[in-house]
Write a protein that holds these residues in place. Structure first.
Motif, PDB file in Angstrom:
ATOM      1  N   ARG A 123     -21.497 -21.280  98.895  1.00  0.00           N
ATOM      2  CA  ARG A 123     -21.945 -22.692  98.389  1.00  0.00           C
ATOM      3  C   ARG A 123     -22.106 -22.620  96.527  1.00  0.00           C
ATOM      4  N   ALA A 124     -22.591 -21.340  96.496  1.00  0.00           N
ATOM      5  CA  ALA A 124     -22.962 -21.167  94.947  1.00  0.00           C
ATOM      6  C   ALA A 124     -21.767 -21.077  94.048  1.00  0.00           C
ATOM      7  N   THR A 125     -20.623 -20.844  94.600  1.00  0.00           N
ATOM      8  CA  THR A 125     -19.567 -20.741  93.952  1.00  0.00           C
ATOM      9  C   THR A 125     -18.926 -22.187  93.480  1.00  0.00           C
ATOM     10  N   ARG A 126     -19.316 -23.199  94.232  1.00  0.00           N
ATOM     11  CA  ARG A 126     -19.012 -24.281  94.143  1.00  0.00           C
ATOM     12  C   ARG A 126     -19.326 -25.072  92.751  1.00  0.00           C
ATOM     13  N   GLU A 127     -20.584 -24.534  92.386  1.00  0.00           N
ATOM     14  CA  GLU A 127     -21.508 -25.085  91.314  1.00  0.00           C
ATOM     15  C   GLU A 127     -21.619 -24.376  90.222  1.00  0.00           C
ATOM     16  N   PRO A 187     -34.587 -25.512  90.618  1.00  0.00           N
ATOM     17  CA  PRO A 187     -34.187 -26.058  89.213  1.00  0.00           C
ATOM     18  C   PRO A 187     -32.995 -25.306  88.564  1.00  0.00           C
ATOM     19  N   SER A 188     -33.122 -24.012  89.005  1.00  0.00           N
ATOM     20  CA  SER A 188     -31.899 -23.193  88.342  1.00  0.00           C
ATOM     21  C   SER A 188     -30.759 -23.205  88.867  1.00  0.00           C
ATOM     22  N   ARG A 189     -30.721 -23.717  90.226  1.00  0.00           N
ATOM     23  CA  ARG A 189     -29.416 -23.693  90.985  1.00  0.00           C
ATOM     24  C   ARG A 189     -28.250 -24.236  90.083  1.00  0.00           C
ATOM     25  N   GLY A 190     -27.153 -23.163  90.529  1.00  0.00           N
ATOM     26  CA  GLY A 190     -25.872 -23.467  89.938  1.00  0.00           C
ATOM     27  C   GLY A 190     -25.721 -23.448  88.324  1.00  0.00           C
ATOM     28  N   ALA A 213     -28.616 -37.687  84.802  1.00  0.00           N
ATOM     29  CA  ALA A 213     -27.396 -36.523  84.928  1.00  0.00           C
ATOM     30  C   ALA A 213     -27.054 -36.363  86.357  1.00  0.00           C
ATOM     31  N   PHE A 214     -25.603 -35.992  86.170  1.00  0.00           N
ATOM     32  CA  PHE A 214     -25.150 -35.934  87.594  1.00  0.00           C
ATOM     33  C   PHE A 214     -23.920 -34.963  87.660  1.00  0.00           C
ATOM     34  N   GLY A 215     -23.682 -34.214  88.920  1.00  0.00           N
ATOM     35  CA  GLY A 215     -22.687 -33.216  89.045  1.00  0.00           C
ATOM     36  C   GLY A 215     -22.171 -33.544  90.275  1.00  0.00           C
ATOM     37  N   GLY A 270     -22.784 -27.793  83.691  1.00  0.00           N
ATOM     38  CA  GLY A 270     -21.580 -27.183  84.369  1.00  0.00           C
ATOM     39  C   GLY A 270     -22.117 -27.135  85.943  1.00  0.00           C
ATOM     40  N   HIS A 271     -22.231 -28.259  86.802  1.00  0.00           N
ATOM     41  CA  HIS A 271     -22.781 -28.205  88.290  1.00  0.00           C
ATOM     42  C   HIS A 271     -21.693 -28.505  89.085  1.00  0.00           C
TER      43      HIS A 271
END
Length: 613
Positions: free
Chosen positions: A202-206, A314-317, A489-491, A518-519
């Protein structure tokens, strides 16, 4: 011979219900979504329950009309002539005669001339074949097509003639819990290996450097490889190096690095693995349900040390940029930051005067530098520079002046509204924010600034968005019409940086905005709906959204369906290509606003003037 048990469908309740009813009522359907979202599995499950036969066709450039429909056997034609018995049915006629489901994968890879033969079939449920005659479809015949709208290689737009004859069901990636359940059901692997496999996938998608992440198939393969490699190497528990080898094999071929970026898929996987399982972390153990915080290993991937999907880290992605990467991207970097922890503001000001676009792009990237001291200096400088670049003058109030209510303002007391608003306390006095007055006021606009921080927003695009955001915020402070801006802000998810009617220091706000990078996927509809919710509570004559995005949504609903509660939507599109311009223009037109392309810093002031004044 034994057959493998069918793969269970996890989740997808709404999609299952819509597809079931569509097929039952005689509709043809296109299933749209990225790979690994369960399109084939869902269709097989529904067909199995309905007792319908499914004919599968792989869509590609080699699928000619003859291969889809069928053709006469040349040898039989030579011996017997053009007889019905000499015709070999293709997948289309097979499904039509049997009254089954024709499942056409990769619809947008099929040549247009082949798709055109389906138009009459979709409309009249019959097809005229030369020398064979008209073939009428059985009562249960349906066409189910599948396509990945995000794959741009070897694909083409599906014509409106086809799209107009089919319903559309969109499938996205499922929740983390659902993907864990899918991985367990297919691989038989549970526990921390399952969590790591799904979390890393899942982390690769963000990740900001990836234009495409892995589907849940990557998690399934990773779980298989990780457990298998550990057994082969005689490890009671998989070692971190084993996890790294398995992740490289399972994920590196599935992820795609952003074009033009000098980076390998393996380096991205190593970075994500380091975040989820640091090298110096103890060996992981399975968590016990009675004590979820007891595990010695890495925290559940993506949890950030918190429970629940609604509390992401907070640091995800996000990731940082080292000096080597910054130097390779920006030739002015060494001059502006000659040593670790140094940022020469005079050198930056000179670079800004010489080439504003390059300097702004560099400053945007410095805001996510690995060097913490440099990063902090850059964010502070970005607040000053982007605020200065964003000054376009006050926003003008439109329309005539009128008497209107206002909380805590000057003018005559509006007793009825004050009493309605008052919550009596021991002091028996209304608070200042509970007092409503009536006075002359200009046309009031409530504005929500919605900024795209998904994977498509990088470098100069980030700088252009930050400067534009600064312009909107500054215009609200100096204008007579009081814009009362909210900033989102959105991704793939929506984050509130400034709530409607609550002010933050502009330099602090812009400094935080430029650091959000870049999320992954882009859910424009979710952002617009959140803006509408926040605008609903504002006292205003007009509720306006200024959207900074390329408007190319890659997840969620169609943005055109998310405009409820928004009186006017203006779109500022940084560095648009043809697809982005088309999408942005259509969205702005639907929202009753204007479209403004922003390709360089000099475009921002005229664009904001057109939107706000």
């Amino acid at each position: 011979m034994t057959t493998a048990p069918p793969t269970p469908v996890v989740g997808l309740r709404r999609e299952r219900e819509v597809l079931t009813v569509a097929l039952a009522t005689g509709r043809h359907v296109v299933l749209e979504g990225p790979p690994g979202t369960g399109k084939s599995t869902l269709l097989r499950s529904i067909a199995r329950e309905a007792g319908q036969h499914v004919v599968f066709v792989e869509g590609n450039a080699e699928l000619t009309p003859a291969r889809l429909i069928g053709a006469f056997d040349p040898a039989q034609v030579l011996n017997e002539g053009y007889l019905p018995a000499s015709f070999v049915d293709g997948p289309l006629l097979t499904a039509m005669r049997e009254g089954g489901l024709l499942y056409l994968e990769e619809l947008n890879r099929v040549p247009e001339e082949t798709l055109n033969v389906l138009i009459t079939v979709l409309t009249e449920s019959e097809i005229a074949v030369p020398r064979l005659g008209t073939v009428t479809a059985g009562p249960g015949f349906r066409l189910i097509a599948a396509m990945n709208p995000f794959d741009a290689i070897g694909t083409a737009r599906v014509s409106q003639a086809i799209a107009d004859r089919m319903c559309r069901v969109v499938l996205g990636y499922q929740s983390e819990d659902a993907e864990r359940a899918i991985t367990t059901s297919v691989s038989g692997v549970d526990g921390w290996v399952n969590e790591l496999s799904v979390g890393l996938t899942r982390a690769t998608r963000e990740h900001r450097d990836l234009r495409m992440g892995s589907s849940v198939r990557g998690a399934i393969d990773l779980a298989h490889l990780l457990t298998g490699l550990a057994q082969l190497r005689g490890e009671d528990k998989p070692a971190r190096e084993t996890a790294r080898d398995a992740a490289h094999a399972a994920l590196s071929g599935r992820i795609k690095v952003v074009d033009g970026l000098d980076r390998t898929p393996e380096s991205v996987i190593d970075e994500l693995l380091e975040r989820l399982w640091p090298e110096d972390a103890p060996e992981p153990t399975d968590r016990e349900e009675s004590d979820p915080g007891k595990a010695d290993g890495p925290p559940p991937p993506g949890s950030g040390g918190q429970s629940g999907r609604d509390k992401p880290s907070p640091s995800r992605g996000q990731r940082t940029m080292g000096r080597g990467e910054l130097g390779s991207r920006h030739e002015q970097f060494e001059e502006i930051s000659p040593e670790v922890g140094q940022l020469d503001e005079q050198a930056f000001d000179a670079a800004l005067a010489e080439n504003p676009e390059q300097a702004a792009a560099l400053l945007a990237d410095l805001a996510v530098a690995t060097d913490a001291t440099l990063r902090a200096q850059a964010r502070k400088l970005a607040g000053r520079v982007f605020i200065q670049l964003g000054k376009v003058g006050p926003a003008k109030a439109r329309g005539t002046r009128k008497i209107a209510p206002a909380k805590g303002g000057d003018g005559d007391l509006d007793l009825d509204r004050t009493l309605d608003n008052w919550q009596p306390t021991a002091s028996r006095r209304p608070r200042p924010d509970e007092i409503v007055t009536r006075g002359w006021t200009a046309h009031r606009r409530a504005v929500s600034l919605v900024v795209d921080i998904s994977g498509s927003m990088q470098g100069l695009a980030v700088a252009l968005a930050a400067v534009s955001a600064a312009g909107v915020v500054l215009a609200s402070e100096s204008g007579s019409g009081k814009l009362e801006p909210g900033v989102l802000a959105f991704g793939s998810q929506v984050r509130t940086l400034q709530r409607q009617g609550l002010r933050r220091p502009p330099d602090e706000l812009i400094g935080e905005l430029v650091a959000l990078r870049g999320h992954g996927t882009t859910d424009v509809a979710a952002a617009l709906r959140e803006a509408s919710v926040q605008l609903a509570g504002a006292v205003a004559d007009e509720r306006m959204v200024v959207l900074l995005s390329d408007c190319l949504h890659t997840s969620g609903d169609d943005p055109l369906t998310a405009l409820g509660g928004i009186d006017r939507l203006h779109v500022l599109c940084p560095l648009p290509d043809d697809d982005a311009e088309k999408a942005a223009r259509a969205l702005a037109a639907k929202g009753g606003g204007s479209y403004q392309a922003v390709r360089k810093l000099a475009d921002i002031a005229p664009a904001l003037t057109a939107v706000l004044c």
